[in-house]
Design an enzyme around this catalytic site. Structure first.
Site, mmCIF file in Angstrom:
data_model
loop_
_atom_site.group_PDB
_atom_site.id
_atom_site.type_symbol
_atom_site.label_atom_id
_atom_site.label_comp_id
_atom_site.label_asym_id
_atom_site.label_seq_id
_atom_site.Cartn_x
_atom_site.Cartn_y
_atom_site.Cartn_z
ATOM 1 N N GLY A 16 67.759 15.669 192.826
ATOM 2 C CA GLY A 16 67.818 17.082 192.447
ATOM 3 C C GLY A 16 67.033 17.403 191.187
ATOM 4 N N ASP A 60 79.377 6.647 184.683
ATOM 5 C CA ASP A 60 80.269 7.770 184.960
ATOM 6 C C ASP A 60 80.403 8.516 183.630
ATOM 7 O OD1 ASP A 60 82.405 9.492 185.296
ATOM 8 O OD2 ASP A 60 83.557 8.080 186.522
ATOM 9 N N SER A 142 74.722 27.261 183.579
ATOM 10 C CA SER A 142 74.412 27.924 184.851
ATOM 11 C C SER A 142 74.525 29.433 184.682
ATOM 12 C CB SER A 142 75.407 27.480 185.934
ATOM 13 O OG SER A 142 75.219 28.239 187.113
ATOM 14 N N TYR A 155 84.109 25.835 188.493
ATOM 15 C CA TYR A 155 82.710 25.597 188.115
ATOM 16 C C TYR A 155 82.240 26.631 187.085
ATOM 17 C CZ TYR A 155 77.650 25.005 188.613
ATOM 18 O OH TYR A 155 76.309 24.799 188.363
HETATM 19 N N1 LIG Z 1 70.544 23.744 191.783
HETATM 20 C C1 LIG Z 1 71.022 24.899 191.310
HETATM 21 O O1 LIG Z 1 70.956 25.950 191.940
HETATM 22 C C2 LIG Z 1 71.675 24.937 189.936
HETATM 23 C C3 LIG Z 1 71.856 26.191 189.328
HETATM 24 C C4 LIG Z 1 72.454 26.233 188.075
HETATM 25 C C5 LIG Z 1 72.838 25.064 187.448
HETATM 26 N N2 LIG Z 1 72.655 23.876 188.090
HETATM 27 C C6 LIG Z 1 73.076 22.664 187.385
HETATM 28 O O2 LIG Z 1 71.981 21.768 187.361
HETATM 29 C C7 LIG Z 1 72.476 20.419 187.398
HETATM 30 C C8 LIG Z 1 71.830 19.657 188.531
HETATM 31 O O3 LIG Z 1 72.024 20.346 189.735
HETATM 32 P P1 LIG Z 1 71.431 19.805 191.136
HETATM 33 O O4 LIG Z 1 71.343 20.985 192.021
HETATM 34 O O5 LIG Z 1 70.253 18.957 190.915
HETATM 35 O O6 LIG Z 1 72.683 18.939 191.636
HETATM 36 P P2 LIG Z 1 72.902 17.396 191.930
HETATM 37 O O7 LIG Z 1 74.243 17.265 192.558
HETATM 38 O O8 LIG Z 1 71.721 16.832 192.668
HETATM 39 O O9 LIG Z 1 72.915 16.748 190.471
HETATM 40 C C9 LIG Z 1 74.066 16.363 189.804
HETATM 41 C C10 LIG Z 1 74.079 14.849 189.630
HETATM 42 O O10 LIG Z 1 75.192 14.507 188.816
HETATM 43 C C11 LIG Z 1 75.715 13.291 189.302
HETATM 44 N N3 LIG Z 1 77.098 13.131 188.880
HETATM 45 C C12 LIG Z 1 78.196 13.775 189.337
HETATM 46 N N4 LIG Z 1 79.295 13.325 188.727
HETATM 47 C C13 LIG Z 1 78.896 12.380 187.842
HETATM 48 C C14 LIG Z 1 79.569 11.544 186.938
HETATM 49 N N5 LIG Z 1 80.913 11.590 186.781
HETATM 50 N N6 LIG Z 1 78.844 10.696 186.166
HETATM 51 C C15 LIG Z 1 77.500 10.618 186.309
HETATM 52 N N7 LIG Z 1 76.794 11.379 187.178
HETATM 53 C C16 LIG Z 1 77.496 12.247 187.943
HETATM 54 C C17 LIG Z 1 75.569 13.393 190.813
HETATM 55 O O11 LIG Z 1 75.618 12.101 191.422
HETATM 56 C C18 LIG Z 1 74.225 14.079 190.949
HETATM 57 O O12 LIG Z 1 73.165 13.139 191.091
HETATM 58 C C19 LIG Z 1 73.991 20.531 187.476
HETATM 59 O O13 LIG Z 1 74.512 20.506 186.160
HETATM 60 C C20 LIG Z 1 74.194 21.922 188.070
HETATM 61 O O14 LIG Z 1 75.452 22.446 187.735
HETATM 62 C C21 LIG Z 1 72.083 23.782 189.321
#
Ligand SMILES: NC(=O)c1ccc[n+]([C@@H]2O[C@H](COP(=O)([O-])OP(=O)(O)OC[C@H]3O[C@@H](n4cnc5c(N)ncnc54)[C@H](O)[C@@H]3O)[C@@H](O)[C@H]2O)c1
Length: 252
Positions: A16, A60, A142, A155
């Site tokens: 991501g 983690d 976010s 969230y």
């Molecule tokens: N994609 C969107 O539309 C969007 C919009 C606003 C904010 N965000 C924020 O951007 C960030 C990344 O989003 P994304 O869409 O790439 O999602 P994603 O799920 O691909 O990325 C999150 C990552 O965090 C890891 N993770 C979860 N719990 C964990 C833990 N306890 N310890 C270590 N790692 C852990 C997951 O394995 C994952 O790889 C997040 O913080 C999300 O809230 C995303």
């Protein structure tokens, strides 16, 4: 903008947006520490192809000991950590549900990763920034927090907490030349976004776009640019801020 000889730690870097940040930091010369619950091998390979060095760690973010040993390893190269991107979060694994339907255990677990995890990672990395020439912490919040996204109260609340944490920590760490900022993106079409919204993804994208001043979908690179700027010396007097990367939905 270059990050040569700088150590950049990215949490949630297995895929991501975290992976996208990693590849761009690598292209700009950074030495990376990529952490996630999942394997970061794919991101490390992409970072190496882009010209950077990359270490990986299964971490983690709710574990102090795992974060501290990761931060110590990251700091071995040049005695410091320069940049921390707190990107790990629970959200692709959440689903839309009314505020009175969220299980208490799910609320607690979301807060543990999305809020406490950010605090713990800041704590682990900051000691390796304070002892050096300062640094930059970027917490991924976010649009959900500033807009007030409905039907995902855990969230939305967790990301609002990230903004508060960013502000308080910026005041505490400024004396050490450590800057702390947040980036608040609108929806970017990652796998997690598809998992979260399911068959409502197009409707969510259309609804947010209709409120954007710039009416096109966000690209990953739009968010990457904001993170790079906040990580770099170009933003050296910016701290405590939340940078909206939302095409102009919310003006802070
Ligand atoms: N994609 C969107 O539309 C969007 C919009 C606003 C904010 N965000 C924020 O951007 C960030 C990344 O989003 P994304 O869409 O790439 O999602 P994603 O799920 O691909 O990325 C999150 C990552 O965090 C890891 N993770 C979860 N719990 C964990 C833990 N306890 N310890 C270590 N790692 C852990 C997951 O394995 C994952 O790889 C997040 O913080 C999300 O809230 C995303």
């Amino acid at each position: 903008m270059r990050f040569d000889d700088q150590t950049v730690v990215i949490t949630g870097a297995a895929g991501g947006l975290g992976q996208a940040y990693a590849v761009e930091f690598a292209r700009l010369g950074a030495r990376l520490m990529l952490c996630d619950l999942k394997d970061c091998a794919e991101t490390a390979a992409l970072a190496q192809d882009a010209g950077g060095e990359a270490l990986t760690a299964k971490v983690d973010v709710t574990s102090t000991s795992e974060l501290e040993s990761m931060a110590a390893r990251a700091a071995e190269a040049n005695g410091r950590i320069d940049v921390l991107v707190n990107n790990a979060a629970w959200w692709g694994n959440l689903k839309l549900e009314r505020f009175d339907e969220v299980a208490e255990e799910l609320w607690d677990a979301t807060m543990a990763v999305n809020v406490k995890g950010v605090w713990l990672a800041c704590r682990a990395a900051a000691r390796h920034m304070k002892s050096g020439e300062g640094g930059s912490i970027i917490n991924i919040a976010s649009l959900a927090a500033t807009y007030g996204m409905a039907n995902v109260i855990h969230y939305t609340t967790s990301k609002a907490a990230v903004i508060g944490l960013t502000r308080g920590l910026a005041r505490e760490l400024g004396r050490y030349q450590v800057r702390v900022n947040a980036v608040a993106p609108n929806i970017v079409s990652t796998q997690a976004a598809a998992d979260f919204f399911g068959d409502k993804l197009d409707a969510a994208l259309n609804a947010t776009q209709s409120q954007q001043a710039i009416r096109r979908p966000l690209r990953t690179s739009d968010v990457v640019g904001a993170v790079l700027w906040l990580a770099s010396d170009l933003s050296r007097m910016t701290t405590g801020q939340t940078l909206m990367v939302d095409g102009g939905v919310t003006f802070l």
